[in-house]
Design a protein around this motif. Structure first.
Motif, short mmCIF file in Angstrom:
data_model
loop_
_atom_site.label_atom_id
_atom_site.label_comp_id
_atom_site.label_asym_id
_atom_site.label_seq_id
_atom_site.Cartn_x
_atom_site.Cartn_y
_atom_site.Cartn_z
N PRO A 106 2.21 45.79 -42.15
CA PRO A 106 1.26 46.69 -42.81
C PRO A 106 1.86 48.07 -43.09
CG PRO A 106 0.24 45.58 -40.94
CD PRO A 106 1.70 45.32 -40.84
N LEU A 107 1.49 48.63 -44.22
CA LEU A 107 1.90 49.97 -44.62
C LEU A 107 3.42 50.15 -44.58
CD1 LEU A 107 -0.86 52.13 -42.88
CD2 LEU A 107 -0.86 51.13 -45.17
N GLY A 108 4.14 49.13 -45.02
CA GLY A 108 5.59 49.24 -45.09
C GLY A 108 6.27 49.47 -43.77
N GLY A 109 5.66 49.04 -42.68
CA GLY A 109 6.26 49.19 -41.36
C GLY A 109 5.96 50.52 -40.68
N LEU A 110 5.18 51.39 -41.29
CA LEU A 110 4.90 52.70 -40.69
C LEU A 110 4.15 52.57 -39.37
CD1 LEU A 110 3.91 54.84 -43.79
CD2 LEU A 110 5.93 55.10 -42.37
N ILE A 111 3.35 51.54 -39.24
CA ILE A 111 2.62 51.34 -37.99
C ILE A 111 3.15 50.10 -37.27
CG2 ILE A 111 0.55 52.49 -38.77
CD1 ILE A 111 -0.73 49.80 -39.32
N GLY A 112 4.36 49.65 -37.65
CA GLY A 112 4.96 48.50 -37.00
C GLY A 112 4.57 47.19 -37.66
N SER A 113 5.10 46.10 -37.14
CA SER A 113 4.85 44.77 -37.68
C SER A 113 4.15 43.90 -36.66
CB SER A 113 6.18 44.11 -38.08
OG SER A 113 6.85 44.85 -39.06
N VAL A 114 3.46 42.88 -37.16
CA VAL A 114 2.94 41.82 -36.30
C VAL A 114 4.04 40.77 -36.20
CG1 VAL A 114 1.19 40.04 -36.01
CG2 VAL A 114 0.58 42.27 -37.00
N ASN A 115 4.56 40.57 -35.00
CA ASN A 115 5.74 39.73 -34.80
C ASN A 115 5.42 38.49 -33.97
OD1 ASN A 115 7.40 41.76 -36.04
ND2 ASN A 115 7.40 42.86 -34.09
N ILE A 116 6.28 37.47 -34.11
CA ILE A 116 6.24 36.33 -33.22
C ILE A 116 7.57 36.25 -32.48
CG2 ILE A 116 4.57 35.02 -34.58
CD1 ILE A 116 6.88 33.45 -35.77
N ASP A 117 7.56 35.62 -31.31
CA ASP A 117 8.78 35.50 -30.52
C ASP A 117 9.80 34.60 -31.22
OD1 ASP A 117 7.78 37.10 -28.51
OD2 ASP A 117 6.97 35.42 -27.37
N ARG A 118 11.06 34.78 -30.82
CA ARG A 118 12.14 33.97 -31.39
C ARG A 118 13.14 33.66 -30.29
NH1 ARG A 118 15.17 36.83 -36.14
NH2 ARG A 118 16.16 37.94 -34.41
N ALA A 119 13.62 32.42 -30.27
CA ALA A 119 14.57 31.99 -29.24
C ALA A 119 15.98 32.36 -29.64
CB ALA A 119 14.47 30.48 -29.03
N SER A 120 16.82 32.65 -28.64
CA SER A 120 18.24 32.90 -28.88
C SER A 120 19.04 31.65 -28.50
CB SER A 120 18.72 34.10 -28.07
OG SER A 120 18.44 33.91 -26.69
N SER A 121 20.21 31.52 -29.11
CA SER A 121 21.08 30.38 -28.82
C SER A 121 22.52 30.87 -28.87
CB SER A 121 20.86 29.26 -29.84
OG SER A 121 21.69 28.16 -29.55
N ILE A 122 22.91 31.60 -27.82
CA ILE A 122 24.24 32.20 -27.75
C ILE A 122 25.13 31.32 -26.88
CG2 ILE A 122 25.54 34.26 -27.12
CD1 ILE A 122 22.93 35.83 -27.38
N PRO A 123 26.22 30.79 -27.42
CA PRO A 123 27.09 29.91 -26.62
C PRO A 123 27.83 30.69 -25.53
CG PRO A 123 28.08 30.36 -28.75
CD PRO A 123 26.71 30.94 -28.80
N GLY A 124 28.05 30.03 -24.41
CA GLY A 124 28.86 30.61 -23.35
C GLY A 124 28.15 31.63 -22.50
N THR A 125 26.85 31.77 -22.62
CA THR A 125 26.12 32.73 -21.80
C THR A 125 24.70 32.24 -21.61
OG1 THR A 125 25.54 35.06 -21.54
CG2 THR A 125 25.31 34.13 -23.73
#
Length: 491
Positions: A76-95
């Motif tokens: 909303p409002l070009g990000g001035l009040i932030g975004s509504v987000n959903i979680d996202r998984a990471s997949s980093i090899p070796g850690t």
């Protein structure tokens, strides 16, 4: 009352053994002052003062793979009040890709009250503690926070409130405390809520901590006065943020001017509240940045109004906010507005709710936006004793051409297993259309996509002010989270 009896019993025992010692503890032997002042709860009294004690401890632990940045659904409002987000998984090899958070929040409040010729006189002290530790990707530097963990600010005990107050139908307050600015009567009734409303402090006016450059700073050091004018009306006026909080000393996004705490110091607040005949309503106004006597980037204003009316099985709500802020030179003002309407109808088995919202910012080229809008609705049904179903969704249209629309659809089940156990389950999907233009400056373009999710929670409330829950969320994109919560309050 059991604690009172224990205290008084201990004092009586001490008195039997040593009369002088009992005299020293005599401040605990009378409860008359609390009763005369109409004060209840956990109290200790002397001959002239009643001390009320209340508090709360909350704990939350999250574990899973959910913290590889954030995927914005709506901005909303070009990000001035932030975004509504959903979680996202990471997949980093070796850690490790494991994420976890542990947070303890607590507060303890003391209110000492005695009688005066002008009404009850009180001194209030509230102590607060917030200790949060976050670890991303096992604490490794690759894709995670530097070092082993991130420790949030606020892990020390602070004085959250410290003020004096006197009066009955007219009340004078001075010290450190929250604001009298009323921004209620503005939450949508549909169970999924609305996208702009979720970012705007669940309503139509953004939290000044998130929108600090553009909204007056409330609370902090205050001088406040309110009076009951009769017929359901209460009038309030106050000077707030006299402690000069809420500035930005460094550069800020979008080329907006930096704001110091001194430039934002001094907020004049006025409120008129009404409650009666199935209606609650208010209008609040504020002007910030008054103490320095100059027009600059710290100067702001805000008006907020809301009304909720209940007629038999129907409930309607309308709310709006209008604000503005100056540029650094004090020559140009930008304005923002946000409006919301919502309605709810309750029948024997069914509950229907509809909501709509819109918002925009105009006046400074760096932050101008077209009108964003959205709507939502839900249908609830009591399908059996202790079992409730809710089906609903919400939609968001970004006013920027080329930014894809966003949506959420969800089905929720609430089942009371026993008087103390409750199961809540939800399945749903978040989605968005393709972007051909960025939703916010510097933001990446999104492809059309969707993310299905499922979550369940077992809540336990055995009484005594204690509550606890264990829940889990899984997402189509691979993110998952297990959450444990526990809390206890007393008063």
């Amino acid at each position: 009352m059991k604690l009172k009896s224990l205290i008084l019993g201990s004092v009586a025992a001490a008195g039997l053994s040593t009369a002088g010692f009992a005299a020293d503890l005599g401040v605990l032997t009378s409860l008359d002052v609390c009763d005369e002042l109409g004060l209840s709860g956990l109290t200790i009294s002397s001959d002239t003062n009643c001390l009320q004690i209340s508090g709360e401890v909350k704990y939350e632990f999250n574990w899973g793979n959910f913290s590889d940045g954030a995927t914005p659904v709506a901005t909303p409002l070009g990000g001035l009040i932030g975004s509504v987000n959903i979680d996202r998984a990471s997949s980093i090899p070796g850690t490790s890709n494991n994420d976890w958070e542990s947070r303890v929040q607590s507060w303890l409040k003391f209110v000492g009250t005695s009688g005066s010729d002008f009404g009850p006189a009180s001194a209030v002290i509230k102590i607060k503690h917030d200790d949060r530790r976050r670890v991303r990707n096992g604490g490794t530097a690759v894709g995670g926070f530097p070092g082993v963990e991130q420790r949030e600010t606020g892990n020390v005990v602070v004085i959250d409130e410290a003020y004096v107050q006197v009066g009955d139908t007219t009340v004078l307050t001075a010290g450190k405390r929250g604001s009298i600015f009323n921004k209620g009567d503005d939450e949508p009734f549909n169970f999924t809520g609305l996208f702009i409303s979720q970012r705007a402090d669940v309503g139509t006016v953004v939290d000044e901590n998130d929108f600090d450059r553009f909204a007056p700073k409330f609370g902090n050091h205050v001088i406040q006065l309110w009076t009951n004018v009769g017929e359901g009306f209460i009038a309030k006026i106050g000077l707030e943020n006299l402690g000069s909080e809420g500035g930005f000393a460094a550069s800020v996004p979008l080329g907006l001017p930096a704001v110091t705490g001194a430039e934002k110091a001094g907020t004049l607040v006025g409120v008129l509240d009404y409650a009666g005949s199935g209606v609650t309503a208010h209008i609040s106004g504020a002007v910030g940045g008054l103490l320095d006597g100059q027009r600059n980037a710290g100067d702001t204003y805000l008006i907020h109004t809301g009304v909720t009316a209940t007629f038999d099985q129907f409930k309607v709500r309308a709310a709006g906010s209008l604000g503005g802020f100056s540029d650094a030179a004090g020559t140009t003002y930008a304005t923002y507005w946000n409006a919301l309407v919502s309605g709810e109808a309750n029948f024997d088995m069914f509950k229907i709710a509809l909501s709509a919202e819109a918002a925009a910012v105009n006046g400074l080229a760096a932050v101008d936006s077209n009108t964003d809008f959205g709507f939502g609705g839900s249908v609830g049904a009591k399908v059996a004793e202790g079992i409730e179903l809710n089906l609903g969704g919400r939609y968001f249209n970004d006013g920027t051409a080329g930014v894809g629309d966003s949506y959420q659809v969800a089905l929720q089940l609430i089942a009371a297993v026993t008087e103390t156990l409750k199961i809540t389950g939800e399945i749903g999907v978040y989605g968005n259309d393709v972007d051909t233009a960025a939703a916010a400056p510097g933001a990446a373009l999104r492809a059309a996509g969707s993310d299905f999710y499922a979550k369940a929670e077992l809540g336990w409330a055995p009484g005594g002010g204690f509550s606890s829950s264990l829940g889990a969320t899984v997402q189509q994109n691979g993110a998952y989270k297990v959450t444990f919560k526990a809390a206890k309050s007393f008063q």
